[in-house]
Design an enzyme around this catalytic site. Sequence first.
Site, PDB file in Angstrom:
ATOM      1  N   HIS A   1      -6.772   5.883 -23.949  1.00 44.64           N
ATOM      2  CA  HIS A   1      -6.099   4.620 -23.631  1.00 44.64           C
ATOM      3  C   HIS A   1      -7.091   3.506 -23.981  1.00 44.64           C
ATOM      4  O   HIS A   1      -7.933   3.134 -23.162  1.00 44.64           O
ATOM      5  CB  HIS A   1      -5.768   4.662 -22.131  1.00 44.64           C
TER       6      HIS A   1
ATOM      7  N   HIS B   1      -8.143  -0.196 -25.027  1.00 47.73           N
ATOM      8  CA  HIS B   1      -7.860  -1.625 -25.198  1.00 47.73           C
ATOM      9  C   HIS B   1      -8.677  -2.092 -26.412  1.00 47.73           C
ATOM     10  O   HIS B   1      -9.700  -1.495 -26.754  1.00 47.73           O
ATOM     11  CB  HIS B   1      -8.199  -2.397 -23.917  1.00 47.73           C
TER      12      HIS B   1
ATOM     13  N   CYS C   1      -5.581  -6.043 -18.147  1.00 44.72           N
ATOM     14  CA  CYS C   1      -5.528  -5.720 -16.725  1.00 44.72           C
ATOM     15  C   CYS C   1      -5.900  -6.967 -15.943  1.00 44.72           C
ATOM     16  O   CYS C   1      -6.895  -7.623 -16.261  1.00 44.72           O
ATOM     17  CB  CYS C   1      -6.495  -4.574 -16.422  1.00 44.72           C
TER      18      CYS C   1
ATOM     19  N   ASN D   1      -3.785  -3.402 -25.295  1.00 42.92           N
ATOM     20  CA  ASN D   1      -4.036  -2.053 -25.796  1.00 42.92           C
ATOM     21  C   ASN D   1      -3.909  -2.074 -27.311  1.00 42.92           C
ATOM     22  O   ASN D   1      -3.355  -3.010 -27.877  1.00 42.92           O
ATOM     23  CB  ASN D   1      -2.960  -1.088 -25.268  1.00 42.92           C
TER      24      ASN D   1
HETATM   25  P1  HMG Z   1      -3.997  -3.839  -0.157  1.00 39.68           P
HETATM   26  O1  HMG Z   1      -3.587  -5.257  -0.025  1.00 39.68           O
HETATM   27  O2  HMG Z   1      -5.453  -3.515   0.013  1.00 39.68           O
HETATM   28  O3  HMG Z   1      -3.168  -2.783   0.703  1.00 39.68           O
HETATM   29  O4  HMG Z   1      -3.544  -3.339  -1.572  1.00 39.68           O
HETATM   30  P2  HMG Z   1      -2.432  -2.712   2.024  1.00 39.68           P
HETATM   31  O5  HMG Z   1      -2.057  -1.262   2.102  1.00 39.68           O
HETATM   32  O6  HMG Z   1      -3.266  -3.313   3.118  1.00 39.68           O
HETATM   33  O7  HMG Z   1      -1.095  -3.582   1.863  1.00 39.68           O
HETATM   34  C1  HMG Z   1      -1.065  -4.988   1.876  1.00 39.68           C
HETATM   35  C2  HMG Z   1       0.350  -5.458   1.643  1.00 39.68           C
HETATM   36  O8  HMG Z   1       0.833  -4.962   0.373  1.00 39.68           O
HETATM   37  C3  HMG Z   1       1.333  -4.944   2.677  1.00 39.68           C
HETATM   38  O9  HMG Z   1       2.337  -5.931   2.803  1.00 39.68           O
HETATM   39  C4  HMG Z   1       1.913  -3.725   2.035  1.00 39.68           C
HETATM   40  O10 HMG Z   1       3.185  -3.402   2.523  1.00 39.68           O
HETATM   41  C5  HMG Z   1       1.989  -4.167   0.597  1.00 39.68           C
HETATM   42  P3  HMG Z   1       2.341  -7.001   4.002  1.00 39.68           P
HETATM   43  O11 HMG Z   1       2.351  -6.148   5.234  1.00 39.68           O
HETATM   44  O12 HMG Z   1       1.067  -7.795   3.857  1.00 39.68           O
HETATM   45  O13 HMG Z   1       3.590  -7.783   3.764  1.00 39.68           O
HETATM   46  N1  HMG Z   1       1.966  -3.024  -0.344  1.00 39.68           N
HETATM   47  C6  HMG Z   1       2.901  -2.770  -1.243  1.00 39.68           C
HETATM   48  N2  HMG Z   1       4.040  -3.397  -1.576  1.00 39.68           N
HETATM   49  C7  HMG Z   1       4.783  -2.851  -2.553  1.00 39.68           C
HETATM   50  N3  HMG Z   1       4.438  -1.723  -3.218  1.00 39.68           N
HETATM   51  C8  HMG Z   1       3.293  -1.069  -2.927  1.00 39.68           C
HETATM   52  C9  HMG Z   1       2.492  -1.595  -1.892  1.00 39.68           C
HETATM   53  N4  HMG Z   1       1.318  -1.202  -1.373  1.00 39.68           N
HETATM   54  C10 HMG Z   1       1.013  -2.076  -0.406  1.00 39.68           C
HETATM   55  N5  HMG Z   1       2.967   0.032  -3.588  1.00 39.68           N
HETATM   56  C11 HMG Z   1      -3.059  -1.822  -3.342  1.00 39.68           C
HETATM   57  C12 HMG Z   1      -3.862  -2.054  -2.085  1.00 39.68           C
HETATM   58  C13 HMG Z   1      -3.617  -0.587  -4.035  1.00 39.68           C
HETATM   59  C14 HMG Z   1      -1.616  -1.579  -2.976  1.00 39.68           C
HETATM   60  C15 HMG Z   1      -3.186  -3.060  -4.239  1.00 39.68           C
HETATM   61  O14 HMG Z   1      -4.535  -3.371  -4.429  1.00 39.68           O
HETATM   62  C16 HMG Z   1      -2.514  -2.876  -5.566  1.00 39.68           C
HETATM   63  O15 HMG Z   1      -1.307  -2.869  -5.669  1.00 39.68           O
HETATM   64  N6  HMG Z   1      -3.307  -2.705  -6.652  1.00 39.68           N
HETATM   65  C17 HMG Z   1      -2.783  -2.480  -7.964  1.00 39.68           C
HETATM   66  C18 HMG Z   1      -3.458  -3.339  -8.941  1.00 39.68           C
HETATM   67  C19 HMG Z   1      -2.852  -3.105 -10.303  1.00 39.68           C
HETATM   68  O16 HMG Z   1      -1.669  -2.918 -10.457  1.00 39.68           O
HETATM   69  N7  HMG Z   1      -3.714  -3.145 -11.357  1.00 39.68           N
HETATM   70  C20 HMG Z   1      -3.270  -2.970 -12.697  1.00 39.68           C
HETATM   71  C21 HMG Z   1      -2.858  -1.575 -13.000  1.00 39.68           C
HETATM   72  S1  HMG Z   1      -4.231  -0.489 -13.342  1.00 39.68           S
HETATM   73  C22 HMG Z   1      -4.558  -0.791 -15.027  1.00 39.68           C
HETATM   74  O17 HMG Z   1      -4.000  -1.673 -15.620  1.00 39.68           O
HETATM   75  C23 HMG Z   1      -5.521   0.132 -15.735  1.00 39.68           C
HETATM   76  C24 HMG Z   1      -4.833   1.131 -16.662  1.00 39.68           C
HETATM   77  O18 HMG Z   1      -4.018   0.475 -17.638  1.00 39.68           O
HETATM   78  C25 HMG Z   1      -5.882   1.986 -17.380  1.00 39.68           C
HETATM   79  C26 HMG Z   1      -6.986   1.137 -18.024  1.00 39.68           C
HETATM   80  O19 HMG Z   1      -6.688   0.321 -18.927  1.00 39.68           O
HETATM   81  O20 HMG Z   1      -8.108   1.302 -17.585  1.00 39.68           O
HETATM   82  C27 HMG Z   1      -3.925   2.087 -15.868  1.00 39.68           C
HETATM   83 MG    MG Z   2      -4.772  -0.381 -19.507  1.00 41.44          MG
END
Ligand code: HMG
Ligand code: MG
Length: 312
Positions: A218, A220, A251, A260
């Site tokens: 993967h 970028h 990201c 990517n």
């Molecule tokens: P947090 O804030 O630490 O977690 O997030 P929490 O469990 O304390 O939850 C806080 C609030 O978020 C709560 O709501 C939860 O209900 C809600 P509130 O009570 O405040 O109203 N919540 C959610 N809502 C909907 N769907 C969910 C969810 N989880 C919690 N699933 C968490 C921790 C991991 C959830 C957060 O940090 C997060 O979502 N991170 C994702 C970040 C992301 O998407 N990054 C990009 C993708 S990775 C990437 O691009 C790399 C990749 O392409 C490979 C590469 O290139 O390397 C894959």
């Molecule tokens: Mg990626």
Amino acid sequence: MISKRTLKNIAMTIPQQVKIVEVGPRDGLQNEPRPITLQDKIALVNKLSETGLRYIETGSFVSPRWVPQMANSAEVFAGIKRHPSITYAALTPNLKGLERAIDAKADEVAVFVAASEQFSQKNTHCSIAESLERIKPIMAEAKQAGLQVRGYISCVLGCPYQGEVEKDIVAKLAKSLTQLGCYEVSLGDTIGVGTAGKAQQLIHHIKKDVAIEQLAVHYHDTYGQALANIYASLELGVSTIDSSIAGLGGCPYAPGASGNVATEDLVYLLQGLEVESGVELNKLISAGQEICQALGRKTQSKAASALLHKQH
Ligand code: HMG
Ligand code: MG
């Protein structure tokens, strides 16, 4: 000068078929600052479904507070026209995400960890060890729901916060993900700093523990190295490659990282190598044109730009 015999030997090590994992609707759009209508997102997936792609990462069920662009992934899943031969997958960070993915009838889910503590904290607010713990209940519930799980490792060739990343950490994570039940591990060069030599060294190191058939790459394209890195990975037998239509993406937690590798450029490379991907380049280019028009931005695919220029 390289002899014909050597060229033949190299060609023989390259897989004859490659699976392309199209990540445009997720990785491509997650960081897009401009609003994108639901209809445009659905139209993109539908267009991609007509190109011969077999795997489309359609959205993510992460926290909408952190990644607002993916907040309507459930509506995207509900609105697309599904082809039985295509896997429509979703990224899920925790059980809540998995449950949303199951409700949306995602065909498969992907979990993600990082090979850097700092990136792990920024991206998922937890340590690397905690992220592996978080994955365990996801694996159990996904199994019950009959869903396969793919694993991603971010920052495999460098981290935006800590710089160098140790190969050993990546290899251990790849092993852990497969032991936890991921059928495939995608090695993410999140900030596109890797080069062909480093990519090969890393894959050599990991394949002592994880079968090459279970590894995906993967890349970028921040430093323009993605196609070279893909070729280097093909030479080692990697046969699953992630890419994004029109080279969209980045990201939110990797500042400055670009998209990517463009799927159009990947397919052009594979065609030149006579490697089968099942994807029709002209249809792909048309899908790329449509989403770039909707986003009001230029394609990052050099092959698409050149071929469109030639037509006019
Ligand atoms: P947090 O804030 O630490 O977690 O997030 P929490 O469990 O304390 O939850 C806080 C609030 O978020 C709560 O709501 C939860 O209900 C809600 P509130 O009570 O405040 O109203 N919540 C959610 N809502 C909907 N769907 C969910 C969810 N989880 C919690 N699933 C968490 C921790 C991991 C959830 C957060 O940090 C997060 O979502 N991170 C994702 C970040 C992301 O998407 N990054 C990009 C993708 S990775 C990437 O691009 C790399 C990749 O392409 C490979 C590469 O290139 O390397 C894959
Ligand atoms: Mg990626």
